[in-house]
Design an enzyme around this catalytic site. Structure first.
Site, short mmCIF file in Angstrom:
data_model
loop_
_atom_site.label_atom_id
_atom_site.label_comp_id
_atom_site.label_asym_id
_atom_site.label_seq_id
_atom_site.Cartn_x
_atom_site.Cartn_y
_atom_site.Cartn_z
N ARG A 174 -1.60 66.41 -32.21
CA ARG A 174 -0.29 65.79 -32.49
C ARG A 174 0.70 66.17 -31.39
O ARG A 174 1.41 67.16 -31.47
CB ARG A 174 0.22 66.26 -33.86
CG ARG A 174 1.63 65.77 -34.23
CD ARG A 174 1.67 64.31 -34.45
NE ARG A 174 0.77 63.91 -35.56
CZ ARG A 174 0.36 62.68 -35.76
NH1 ARG A 174 0.72 61.71 -34.95
NH2 ARG A 174 -0.46 62.41 -36.77
N GLN B 124 -8.24 54.87 -36.54
CA GLN B 124 -7.00 54.45 -35.87
C GLN B 124 -6.93 55.07 -34.48
O GLN B 124 -7.25 56.25 -34.29
CB GLN B 124 -5.79 54.92 -36.70
CG GLN B 124 -4.47 54.82 -35.96
CD GLN B 124 -3.27 54.62 -36.87
OE1 GLN B 124 -3.18 53.60 -37.58
NE2 GLN B 124 -2.38 55.59 -36.83
N ARG C 35 -9.49 60.01 -28.14
CA ARG C 35 -8.64 61.18 -28.38
C ARG C 35 -9.26 62.20 -29.33
O ARG C 35 -8.72 63.28 -29.50
CB ARG C 35 -7.26 60.75 -28.91
CG ARG C 35 -7.32 60.10 -30.29
CD ARG C 35 -5.92 59.85 -30.86
NE ARG C 35 -6.02 59.34 -32.24
CZ ARG C 35 -4.99 59.29 -33.07
NH1 ARG C 35 -3.78 59.68 -32.66
NH2 ARG C 35 -5.15 58.83 -34.30
N HIS D 15 -0.56 57.81 -25.22
CA HIS D 15 0.38 57.96 -26.32
C HIS D 15 1.31 59.16 -26.06
O HIS D 15 1.28 60.15 -26.80
CB HIS D 15 -0.44 58.19 -27.61
CG HIS D 15 0.30 57.91 -28.87
ND1 HIS D 15 1.35 58.67 -29.31
CD2 HIS D 15 0.13 56.96 -29.81
CE1 HIS D 15 1.79 58.21 -30.46
NE2 HIS D 15 1.08 57.16 -30.78
N ASP E 193 9.26 51.79 -34.21
CA ASP E 193 7.83 51.64 -33.89
C ASP E 193 7.66 50.22 -33.34
O ASP E 193 7.42 49.28 -34.09
CB ASP E 193 7.00 51.83 -35.17
CG ASP E 193 5.53 52.02 -34.84
OD1 ASP E 193 4.76 52.37 -35.75
OD2 ASP E 193 5.15 51.83 -33.66
N GLU F 142 4.87 54.79 -24.63
CA GLU F 142 3.42 54.73 -24.49
C GLU F 142 2.99 53.51 -23.67
O GLU F 142 3.08 52.37 -24.14
CB GLU F 142 2.80 54.66 -25.89
CG GLU F 142 3.33 55.71 -26.86
CD GLU F 142 3.06 55.36 -28.32
OE1 GLU F 142 2.18 54.52 -28.59
OE2 GLU F 142 3.74 55.92 -29.19
O1 TA6 Z 1 2.19 54.55 -31.30
C1 TA6 Z 1 2.83 54.36 -32.52
C2 TA6 Z 1 1.82 54.51 -33.65
O2 TA6 Z 1 0.88 53.46 -33.63
C3 TA6 Z 1 2.60 54.59 -34.96
O3 TA6 Z 1 2.42 53.41 -35.73
C4 TA6 Z 1 2.05 55.84 -35.63
O4 TA6 Z 1 0.91 55.50 -36.41
C5 TA6 Z 1 1.70 56.68 -34.40
O5 TA6 Z 1 1.09 55.74 -33.52
C6 TA6 Z 1 0.88 57.91 -34.68
O6 TA6 Z 1 -0.43 57.56 -35.06
P1 TA6 Z 1 -1.44 58.76 -35.45
O7 TA6 Z 1 -2.75 58.10 -35.75
O8 TA6 Z 1 -1.49 59.67 -34.24
O9 TA6 Z 1 -0.79 59.47 -36.62
#
Ligand code: TA6
Length: 297
Positions: A55, A79, A84, A166, A211, A271
């Site tokens: 994080r 996601q 990563r 990111h 966002d 990003e």
């Molecule tokens: O980059 C923005 C985003 O897509 C947000 O929607 C939020 O989900 C963030 O990334 C963090 O995502 P993560 O999977 O690292 O908690």
């Protein structure tokens, strides 16, 4: 430059004192310093044992940004994809006197990291069964950091991908920043059900959960100012899109590894990526893109 690797992370330092730290897990930059200041925001509860994406810093997002779409080759990936959350290999260093970052006369040092299916868990290999190789390079220069991702399709069937870095920038106070360089584009607002909007004003202030996916930006630089003075530049190289994210109070509260809970006041994610639609890579073809980060702090 001095480079130190302990099997879990690689740290590079220039004679000027500039430094960068890259965890092999996710090839995640977790620290970038110049002028004695830390430029990366890292959660105090960032999990660094390889059990979860880190994080903060610069997570590498590949082959999908965000929650994967349904009925797509990436549908069973987590996601932001697998890059990563995978263990990359450290391929070594090279001190480059040339390149965009060494113009300041101080030498620069480049760290290379690699990822192939051999590095993936069986689960991820099954979820995205393509023959690929990634090479991620992190180059530290005076007041500058360059990250480049080179994607190769080592197979003979094409695959589609998205990529993004990111980056969590550390800032003194989110109420004092403006983000410039977004003019003339459209963005999808994920706080407004992903609906598309025009970008009215060239300077964006962060006044709530933000966002936004800015698409096909005209110019290659997006900048962060603090009280009107330059703080950071993000210069895109072969990437057309940029995501701006701040979770604000409600988002920070909902994210377990986000700490301190008011830490959203000291970070902004800018990003650089290719996330609007998909990039198709034919068999045996390659694609390279990245960013140059400059600090004025
Ligand atoms: O980059 C923005 C985003 O897509 C947000 O929607 C939020 O989900 C963030 O990334 C963090 O995502 P993560 O999977 O690292 O908690």
């Amino acid at each position: 430059p001095t480079v130190y690797s302990d099997g879990k992370k690689v740290t590079a330092t220039l004679p000027t004192g500039d430094s960068v730290e890259v965890m092999l897990y996710g090839a995640t930059v977790t620290s970038w310093k110049s002028n004695g200041k830390e430029h990366m925001w890292l959660s105090e509860k960032a999990i660094l044992d390889g059990s979860k994406a880190i994080r903060g810093g610069i997570p590498v997002v590949f082959p999908v940004f965000g929650p994967p779409p349904k009925n797509h080759a990436t549908s069973s990936l987590p996601q932001h994809g697998f890059a990563r959350i995978s263990h990359w290999e450290y391929l070594g260093k090279s001190s480059s006197e040339s390149g965009l970052l060494a113009k300041g006369g101080d030498d620069a040092v480049r760290l290379d990291f690699g990822l192939t299916p051999a590095n993936l868990s069986d689960e991820m290999k099954k979820a995205w069964p393509y023959d690929f190789s990634l090479q991620y390079s992190v180059t530290l220069g005076k007041n500058g950091l360059q990250t480049m991702l080179s994607v190769r399709n080592e197979g003979d069937k094409p695959f589609d991908f998205q990529m993004l870095t990111h980056t969590y920038f550390r800032i003194p106070d989110v109420s004092k920043i403006q983000i410039t360089g977004l003019a003339g584009t459209k963005y999808n607002d994920k706080v407004m059900n992903g609906n598309e909007f025009d970008t009215p004003s060239p300077n964006l202030r962060i006044e709530g959960q933000t966002d936004r996916v800015y698409k096909s930006l005209k110019q290659d630089t997006t900048s962060i100012t603090v009280d009107g003075s330059p703080a950071y530049d993000v210069i895109r190289d072969n990437l057309a899109d940029t995501v701006i994210w701040n979770p604000w109070t409600e988002g920070a509260q909902a994210i377990g590894d986000f700490a301190p809970k008011d830490g959203w006041k000291n970070m902004i994610c800018v990003e650089a990526g290719a996330v609007n639609g998909w990039t198709t890579l034919e068999g045996q073809d390659g694609f390279e893109a990245g960013q140059i980060l400059k600090s004025y702090l």
